[in-house]
Design an enzyme around this catalytic site. Structure first.
Site, PDB file in Angstrom:
ATOM      1  CE  LYS A 184      -1.672   2.920   3.122  1.00 44.27           C
ATOM      2  NZ  LYS A 184      -1.720   3.847   2.011  1.00 44.27           N
ATOM      3  CD  GLU A 259      14.018   0.490   7.956  1.00 45.09           C
ATOM      4  OE1 GLU A 259      14.723   1.333   8.491  1.00 45.09           O
ATOM      5  OE2 GLU A 259      14.345  -0.999   8.036  1.00 45.09           O
ATOM      6  CB  CYS A 293      13.612   8.686   7.220  1.00 45.91           C
ATOM      7  SG  CYS A 293      14.475   7.812   6.036  1.00 45.91           S
ATOM      8  CD  GLU A 394      11.132  12.424  10.947  1.00 45.01           C
ATOM      9  OE1 GLU A 394       9.878  11.893  11.280  1.00 45.01           O
ATOM     10  OE2 GLU A 394      11.963  11.856  10.343  1.00 45.01           O
TER      11      GLU A 394
HETATM   12  P1  NDP Z   1       3.053   8.202   7.614  1.00 47.88           P
HETATM   13  O1  NDP Z   1       3.678   7.490   8.993  1.00 47.88           O
HETATM   14  O2  NDP Z   1       1.959   9.122   8.011  1.00 47.88           O
HETATM   15  O3  NDP Z   1       2.310   7.237   6.476  1.00 47.88           O
HETATM   16  C1  NDP Z   1       3.332   5.931   6.023  1.00 47.88           C
HETATM   17  C2  NDP Z   1       2.288   5.204   5.433  1.00 47.88           C
HETATM   18  O4  NDP Z   1       1.330   4.482   6.455  1.00 47.88           O
HETATM   19  C3  NDP Z   1       1.354   5.649   4.439  1.00 47.88           C
HETATM   20  O5  NDP Z   1       1.180   4.691   3.319  1.00 47.88           O
HETATM   21  C4  NDP Z   1      -0.032   5.888   5.101  1.00 47.88           C
HETATM   22  O6  NDP Z   1      -0.862   5.722   4.427  1.00 47.88           O
HETATM   23  C5  NDP Z   1      -0.004   4.870   6.170  1.00 47.88           C
HETATM   24  N1  NDP Z   1      -0.624   4.754   7.338  1.00 47.88           N
HETATM   25  C6  NDP Z   1      -0.846   6.151   7.973  1.00 47.88           C
HETATM   26  N2  NDP Z   1      -1.758   5.592   9.195  1.00 47.88           N
HETATM   27  C7  NDP Z   1      -1.837   4.550   8.993  1.00 47.88           C
HETATM   28  C8  NDP Z   1      -2.564   3.528   9.971  1.00 47.88           C
HETATM   29  N3  NDP Z   1      -3.104   3.831  11.229  1.00 47.88           N
HETATM   30  N4  NDP Z   1      -2.417   2.011   9.677  1.00 47.88           N
HETATM   31  C9  NDP Z   1      -1.544   1.848   8.625  1.00 47.88           C
HETATM   32  N5  NDP Z   1      -1.064   2.712   7.876  1.00 47.88           N
HETATM   33  C10 NDP Z   1      -0.979   3.839   8.111  1.00 47.88           C
HETATM   34  O7  NDP Z   1       4.215   8.765   7.331  1.00 47.88           O
HETATM   35  P2  NDP Z   1       4.506   9.908   6.116  1.00 47.88           P
HETATM   36  O8  NDP Z   1       3.742   9.006   4.841  1.00 47.88           O
HETATM   37  O9  NDP Z   1       3.874  11.070   6.476  1.00 47.88           O
HETATM   38  O10 NDP Z   1       5.915   9.799   5.794  1.00 47.88           O
HETATM   39  C11 NDP Z   1       6.744  10.514   6.430  1.00 47.88           C
HETATM   40  C12 NDP Z   1       7.437   9.787   7.615  1.00 47.88           C
HETATM   41  O11 NDP Z   1       7.906   8.687   7.441  1.00 47.88           O
HETATM   42  C13 NDP Z   1       8.327  10.618   8.468  1.00 47.88           C
HETATM   43  O12 NDP Z   1       8.169  10.713   9.869  1.00 47.88           O
HETATM   44  C14 NDP Z   1       9.720   9.725   8.071  1.00 47.88           C
HETATM   45  O13 NDP Z   1      10.678   9.976   9.073  1.00 47.88           O
HETATM   46  C15 NDP Z   1       9.283   8.462   8.022  1.00 47.88           C
HETATM   47  N6  NDP Z   1      10.158   7.843   7.054  1.00 47.88           N
HETATM   48  C16 NDP Z   1      11.082   7.010   7.565  1.00 47.88           C
HETATM   49  C17 NDP Z   1      11.909   6.419   6.586  1.00 47.88           C
HETATM   50  C18 NDP Z   1      12.929   5.303   7.103  1.00 47.88           C
HETATM   51  O14 NDP Z   1      13.621   4.656   6.230  1.00 47.88           O
HETATM   52  N7  NDP Z   1      13.163   5.222   8.340  1.00 47.88           N
HETATM   53  C19 NDP Z   1      12.021   6.696   5.058  1.00 47.88           C
HETATM   54  C20 NDP Z   1      10.889   7.377   4.767  1.00 47.88           C
HETATM   55  C21 NDP Z   1       9.875   8.157   5.665  1.00 47.88           C
HETATM   56  P3  NDP Z   1      -1.466   7.418   3.825  1.00 47.88           P
HETATM   57  O15 NDP Z   1      -0.467   8.215   3.427  1.00 47.88           O
HETATM   58  O16 NDP Z   1      -2.301   6.970   2.590  1.00 47.88           O
HETATM   59  O17 NDP Z   1      -2.208   7.800   4.802  1.00 47.88           O
END
Ligand code: NDP
Length: 498
Positions: A184, A259, A293, A394
């Site tokens: 997803k 991650e 990230c 962050e």
């Molecule tokens: P989110 O945590 O909001 O979303 C990540 C994914 O999780 C999206 O597909 C989102 O769907 C989905 N999601 C949101 N809520 C839920 C839930 N309750 N249950 C299951 N899935 C859910 O992060 P962002 O998309 O805003 O990305 C930014 C964040 O990701 C930053 O905090 C960053 O640090 C982290 N990140 C970490 C990386 C790493 O390698 N450690 C790499 C890249 C980013 P939808 O967007 O459709 O709501």
């Protein structure tokens, strides 16, 4: 296979891949996809409900439990993965453009990501045939060995900052291991994942082995994390969401890799190559609009070079040209959404209120070309103390906090004073100081005299609240493998215990 450009004009609404077929959401729901540089709607994608996700999970479950996938050899899986790498390369230009238009990053960065995504499939194609167990030394009348087997159905949830690359990081190792997947993407950036679905379909994977569903995190994502039919969930995203996923996964105690975020220190010692450190500090903070990230969002600078380094950075900041990622020469695109820009801008206000000194940026750029998009200028705060929120939380945008230190010991103490532990950088001309520093740093990814390079061969992941487990490299496939011991009795005589 139709070329991407042809599909773009032919199909306004794109489809999800479930059970080997391209399908809409069962209830027909659609979501607009926006170009964050203009605010224009550029596509419509299915808005999967929980029921759609259940359909995808059922297709994956069937493919794993009774389809042909489990009897494929590692070599057959490798060949399919090589085809995906080739398919990505054949569509590279169109995929890069789509990534820019959907996510906002500059074209050069998108081109790099697309190439890296192909390389990731290729790396795991090569690794698929090298997965093996061990033989153990056991009593003489036994033979014992270890067999590695796929975990099963993997639910994979990815964020919006590297949409295609994150899909590759998830799918490639899982498929190499023999798992089946329900992926997803973020609802904000589903387009390149949906194109990848076509490449995967054309490569010839059996139905249900790869399913790609587009829908909101709170419904579709949560369903994947909760589903009792999913054996493992792999998540990249924010730490708050990561915690929700970990809790949701407890229902059937599925395996979890996370991650998550970071507040990464980038330390410049006084003996560093000055020009390299200036470039490195800016690139660490502002590549991909700071929506990374592993962004070096805390710049720790030795007091003796602090003033000179900050001045040199400020001279270079005007070279970070803002604009649409497809415009030649642009070095920074918009933030991914209006809501995300609001969140990042709030930190400008917080930084000022905390008493940090705003050196540059903090504003939306003026000009007609920026009117519809979600742009924010590269922003640098000086005089930041480690206790400030802009030094601890962050931000995930183009805001750099500069913190001064006097001694190596103080720098390392500040660097480690965080709940996160994803990445850290060190700039010094002393190799002993560099290695001493990385040894002290509590982070999963460390760089000396560079920042941001990532290799498919090397593990990626964080200490502390930056996550659980590792992606990429040999470690990445481990997350998708079970370990089975096999004990063979070499003695034909009955046990005669009773
Ligand atoms: P989110 O945590 O909001 O979303 C990540 C994914 O999780 C999206 O597909 C989102 O769907 C989905 N999601 C949101 N809520 C839920 C839930 N309750 N249950 C299951 N899935 C859910 O992060 P962002 O998309 O805003 O990305 C930014 C964040 O990701 C930053 O905090 C960053 O640090 C982290 N990140 C970490 C990386 C790493 O390698 N450690 C790499 C890249 C980013 P939808 O967007 O459709 O709501």
């Amino acid at each position: 296979m139709k070329t991407l450009a042809a599909k773009k004009t032919a199909a306004k609404a794109r489809l999800m891949l479930i059970g080997g077929e391209f399908v809409p959401a069962a209830d027909g729901a659609l979501r607009d996809v926006i170009d964050p540089a203009t605010g224009a709607v550029i596509a419509r994608v299915p808005e999967a409900s929980r029921a759609d996700v259940r359909r995808a999970v059922d297709a994956a479950r069937a493919a794993f439990d009774s389809g042909p996938w489990r009897s494929t050899t590692a070599l057959e899986r490798a060949k399919l993965l090589f085809k995906v790498a080739d398919g990505i390369r054949a569509e590279a230009a169109a995929l890069a453009e789509l990534e820019v238009r959907n996510m906002g990053k500059p074209l050069a960065e998108a081109e790099y990501d697309v190439a890296d995504a192909a390389n990731c499939f290729e790396f795991y194609a090569g690794l698929a045939t090298k997965v093996h167990g061990e033989t153990m030394s056991v009593p003489a009348n036994s033979l014992s060995f270890v067999v590695r087997e796929p975990v099963g159905v993997a639910g994979q949830i990815i964020p919006w900052n590297y949409p295609l690359l994150m899909a590759a990081w998830k799918l490639a190792p899982a498929l190499a291991a023999g798992c089946v997947c329900v992926l997803k993407p973020s609802e904000l950036t589903p387009l390149t994942a949906l194109e990848l679905a076509h490449i995967i379909h054309a490569a010839g994977f059996p139905p249900g082995v790869v399913n790609i569903v587009t829908g909101p995190g709170a419904g579709a994502g949560q369903e994947l994390a909760e589903s009792p039919k999913v054996d493992k969930v792999a998540f990249t995203g924010g730490t708050v969401t990561g915690r929700k996923i970990a809790i949701a996964a407890t229902g059937n105690l599925k395996k979890v890799t996370l991650e998550l975020g970071g507040k990464n220190p980038n330390i410049v010692f006084a003996d560093a190559d000055f020009e390299a450190a200036v470039d490195g500090a800016l690139f660490a903070a502002f590549a991909n609009q700071g929506e990374v990230c592993s962004a070096g969002s805390r710049l720790l600078v030795d007091k003796r070079i602090h003033k000179a380094l900050v001045e040199a950075m400020l001279k270079k900041v005007p070279r970070i040209k803002l604009g649409h990622g497809m415009t030649p020469g642009v070095k920074m695109g918009p933030l991914v959404s209006a809501a995300h820009r609001d969140k990042v801008e709030e930190y400008v206000r917080i930084g000022k209120a905390e008493g940090a000194k705003l050196l540059c940026g903090g504003r939306r750029p003026a000009g007609k070309e920026f009117a519809g998009g979600f742009f924010l200028e590269p922003t640098i705060f000086d005089g930041v103390s480690p206790a400030m929120r802009i030094a601890r939380e962050e931000i995930f945008g183009p805001i750099l906090s500069v913190i001064e230190f006097e001694t190596e010991e103080e720098a390392l103490r500040i660097a480690n004073d965080t709940d996160y532990g994803l990445a850290a950088g060190v700039w010094t001309s002393s190799i002993t100081r560099g290695l001493r520093a990385v040894r002290a740093l509590r982070a999963g990814i460390t760089w000396i005299n560079t920042y941001h390079p990532t290799f498919n061969e090397m593990p990626w992941g964080g200490y502390k609240q930056s996550g659980n487990g590792r992606e990429l490299g040999l470690y990445g496939i481990e997350a998708y493998l079970e370990t089975k011991q096999v004990n063979v009795n070499l003695d034909e005589a009955p046990l005669a215990w009773y």
